[in-house]
Design a protein around this motif. Structure first.
Motif, mmCIF file in Angstrom:
data_model
loop_
_atom_site.group_PDB
_atom_site.id
_atom_site.type_symbol
_atom_site.label_atom_id
_atom_site.label_comp_id
_atom_site.label_asym_id
_atom_site.label_seq_id
_atom_site.Cartn_x
_atom_site.Cartn_y
_atom_site.Cartn_z
ATOM 1 N N ALA A 1 21.542 31.240 33.674
ATOM 2 C CA ALA A 1 20.251 30.908 33.071
ATOM 3 C C ALA A 1 19.941 31.790 31.870
ATOM 4 C CB ALA A 1 19.139 31.038 34.111
ATOM 5 N N GLY A 2 20.548 32.982 31.820
ATOM 6 C CA GLY A 2 20.281 33.889 30.714
ATOM 7 C C GLY A 2 20.797 33.392 29.383
ATOM 8 N N VAL A 3 21.808 32.518 29.417
ATOM 9 C CA VAL A 3 22.352 31.962 28.172
ATOM 10 C C VAL A 3 22.306 30.438 28.164
ATOM 11 C CG1 VAL A 3 23.849 33.938 27.706
ATOM 12 C CG2 VAL A 3 24.709 32.054 29.099
ATOM 13 N N GLY A 4 21.808 29.838 29.261
ATOM 14 C CA GLY A 4 21.688 28.394 29.314
ATOM 15 C C GLY A 4 23.012 27.671 29.281
ATOM 16 N N ALA B 1 29.995 34.291 33.794
ATOM 17 C CA ALA B 1 28.546 34.436 33.974
ATOM 18 C C ALA B 1 28.206 35.915 33.803
ATOM 19 C CB ALA B 1 28.133 33.940 35.351
ATOM 20 N N ARG B 2 27.642 36.266 32.668
ATOM 21 C CA ARG B 2 27.451 37.673 32.316
ATOM 22 C C ARG B 2 26.003 38.158 32.373
ATOM 23 N NH1 ARG B 2 31.847 39.971 29.563
ATOM 24 N NH2 ARG B 2 33.421 38.525 28.779
ATOM 25 N N VAL B 3 25.041 37.260 32.128
ATOM 26 C CA VAL B 3 23.659 37.709 31.916
ATOM 27 C C VAL B 3 22.800 37.506 33.157
ATOM 28 C CG1 VAL B 3 21.598 37.449 30.477
ATOM 29 C CG2 VAL B 3 23.887 37.207 29.457
ATOM 30 N N GLY C 1 32.562 42.659 33.360
ATOM 31 C CA GLY C 1 31.114 42.654 33.299
ATOM 32 C C GLY C 1 30.462 41.351 33.700
ATOM 33 N N ALA C 2 31.227 40.408 34.232
ATOM 34 C CA ALA C 2 30.706 39.115 34.673
ATOM 35 C C ALA C 2 30.725 39.045 36.194
ATOM 36 C CB ALA C 2 31.537 37.989 34.085
ATOM 37 N N MET C 3 30.050 38.043 36.750
ATOM 38 C CA MET C 3 30.061 37.892 38.202
ATOM 39 C C MET C 3 31.480 37.618 38.692
ATOM 40 S SD MET C 3 27.843 35.424 40.747
ATOM 41 C CE MET C 3 26.508 36.593 41.052
ATOM 42 N N GLN C 4 31.892 38.377 39.695
ATOM 43 C CA GLN C 4 33.236 38.272 40.258
ATOM 44 C C GLN C 4 33.454 36.865 40.821
ATOM 45 O OE1 GLN C 4 34.437 38.248 43.607
ATOM 46 N NE2 GLN C 4 36.515 38.988 43.257
ATOM 47 N N GLY C 5 34.672 36.338 40.670
ATOM 48 C CA GLY C 5 34.951 34.963 41.051
ATOM 49 C C GLY C 5 34.672 34.664 42.508
ATOM 50 N N GLY C 6 34.942 35.609 43.392
ATOM 51 C CA GLY C 6 34.636 35.410 44.802
ATOM 52 C C GLY C 6 33.141 35.348 45.059
ATOM 53 N N ALA C 7 32.375 36.161 44.330
ATOM 54 C CA ALA C 7 30.919 36.119 44.465
ATOM 55 C C ALA C 7 30.383 34.761 44.027
ATOM 56 C CB ALA C 7 30.284 37.237 43.640
ATOM 57 N N VAL C 8 30.965 34.197 42.968
ATOM 58 C CA VAL C 8 30.590 32.848 42.533
ATOM 59 C C VAL C 8 30.841 31.849 43.661
ATOM 60 C CG1 VAL C 8 31.224 30.966 40.969
ATOM 61 C CG2 VAL C 8 30.924 33.282 40.082
ATOM 62 N N ALA C 9 31.974 31.981 44.355
ATOM 63 C CA ALA C 9 32.298 31.080 45.463
ATOM 64 C C ALA C 9 31.268 31.202 46.581
ATOM 65 C CB ALA C 9 33.694 31.385 45.992
ATOM 66 N N ILE C 10 30.801 32.408 46.847
ATOM 67 C CA ILE C 10 29.806 32.616 47.896
ATOM 68 C C ILE C 10 28.486 31.937 47.520
ATOM 69 C CG2 ILE C 10 28.436 34.351 49.137
ATOM 70 C CD1 ILE C 10 30.872 36.283 48.617
ATOM 71 N N VAL C 11 28.080 32.050 46.261
ATOM 72 C CA VAL C 11 26.847 31.401 45.810
ATOM 73 C C VAL C 11 26.964 29.882 45.943
ATOM 74 C CG1 VAL C 11 25.297 31.035 43.853
ATOM 75 C CG2 VAL C 11 26.257 33.309 44.262
ATOM 76 N N ILE C 12 28.099 29.325 45.553
ATOM 77 C CA ILE C 12 28.300 27.878 45.656
ATOM 78 C C ILE C 12 28.333 27.442 47.116
ATOM 79 C CG2 ILE C 12 30.030 26.067 45.274
ATOM 80 C CD1 ILE C 12 30.498 27.298 42.512
ATOM 81 N N ASP C 13 28.956 28.234 47.968
ATOM 82 C CA ASP C 13 28.953 27.996 49.417
ATOM 83 C C ASP C 13 27.507 27.923 49.917
ATOM 84 O OD1 ASP C 13 28.840 28.527 52.228
ATOM 85 O OD2 ASP C 13 30.705 29.651 52.188
ATOM 86 N N ALA C 14 26.693 28.907 49.543
ATOM 87 C CA ALA C 14 25.300 28.957 50.006
ATOM 88 C C ALA C 14 24.492 27.768 49.506
ATOM 89 C CB ALA C 14 24.654 30.269 49.550
ATOM 90 N N ALA C 15 24.714 27.367 48.255
ATOM 91 C CA ALA C 15 23.986 26.235 47.686
ATOM 92 C C ALA C 15 24.337 24.937 48.408
ATOM 93 C CB ALA C 15 24.288 26.117 46.197
ATOM 94 N N ALA C 16 25.640 24.726 48.652
ATOM 95 C CA ALA C 16 26.072 23.520 49.346
ATOM 96 C C ALA C 16 25.553 23.496 50.777
ATOM 97 C CB ALA C 16 27.596 23.432 49.334
#
Length: 272
Positions: free
Chosen positions: A254-257, A226-228, A186-201
């Motif tokens: 951000a949902g749980v700070g 990251a669940r919320v 139920g949390a963001m998939q680890g690869g999706a997290v990598a894509i977000v970090i890629d985009a931010a950088a």
């Protein structure tokens, strides 16, 4: 969340990955390289390749740890080449299987077999819970895929994840945690997290004088799930000169700070 995982429309289906789990602690996976995966240079972006690594590495680690379960601790990806068409192959092997830790090494290869990247993943070994998925049916020696006949990316990875860039050039991006990108817990998939970090950088690099650069190295430390959501990033540029940017990216739910992932990212001129 859907009652079955993954749901019909999901990152792991729409990437059209295929897998082959072999004997002696090795696995292989393939991902078609389509325009929706591309970074600014037209080659598959590092976040997309990290997703392939995450999936095949996590599957092999889970198989290795049975009957226990695993939690991803970190993922490191170093790229030495690029691929913009055909497919990319991941070859995974167990580098270490101990009482508390499993380490997986993954090499990436283009369609002609040339090595274009090397990745490692570390996993904490945990007692199995009833809520952990049963992977035994999917860990077969024959080639398999989670893709359905209609599975495909309907936009870029950035758009599919709903990534929105804040003030240009600052690396502040935001994305929801939705069914398309959730893992079995139920949390963001680890690869999706990598894509977000890629985009931010990538966005933060655009605010420097480095010129055209793309992500070529990712080092991710997963601190919590990251669940919320939404998830938000903050980037500190540590070095920026022509052709090179080094940055630290912090991703928070951000949902749980709470900070859930820290990334160290290197961007260089295109490897094509």
């Amino acid at each position: 969340m859907a009652t079955t995982y993954p749901p019909d429309r999901h990152l792991l289906r729409d990437l059209r990955l295929s897998f082959e789990h072999q004997a002696a602690g090795t696995s292989r996976a393939w991902m078609p390289v389509v325009p929706e995966l591309a970074a600014a240079d037209g080659a598959a972006r590092a976040g997309a390749l990290a997703t392939l690594v995450d999936v095949i590495g996590g599957g092999l680690a889970a198989q290795t740890a049975q009957p226990d379960w695993i939690a991803t601790a970190d993922l490191t990806l170093h790229l030495a080449g690029a691929v913009s068409s055909g497919s990319v192959e991941a070859r995974a092997r167990v580098a270490h299987a101990g009482r508390t830790t499993v380490v997986i090494e993954v090499t990436l290869h283009d369609g002609e077999g040339a090595e274009i990247g090397l990745a490692t993943m570390s996993f904490a070994r945990l007692p199995r819970r009833d809520s952990n998925p049963d992977i035994s049916a999917s860990m077969t020696s024959s080639t398999s895929s989670m893709a359905l006949p209609e599975s495909r990316l309907q936009g870029s990875l950035i758009d599919e994840l709903g990534i929105v860039v804040g003030a240009y050039g600052q690396g502040a991006v935001e994305a929801p945690i939705c069914e398309w990108s959730r893992n079995s817990l139920g949390a963001m998939q680890g690869g999706a997290v990598a894509i977000v970090i890629d985009a931010a950088a990538q966005d933060a690099a655009a605010g420097t004088r480095a010129g055209p650069v793309v992500v070529t190295d990712l080092q991710l430390t997963y601190l919590a799930l990251a669940r919320v959501g939404p998830i938000r990033t903050r980037v500190d540029v540590l070095d920026a000169r022509p052709g090179v940017v080094v940055a630290r990216v912090e991703l928070a739910d951000a949902g749980v700070g709470r900070v859930t992932t820290v990334g160290r990212v290197v961007l260089t001129t295109s490897l094509q």
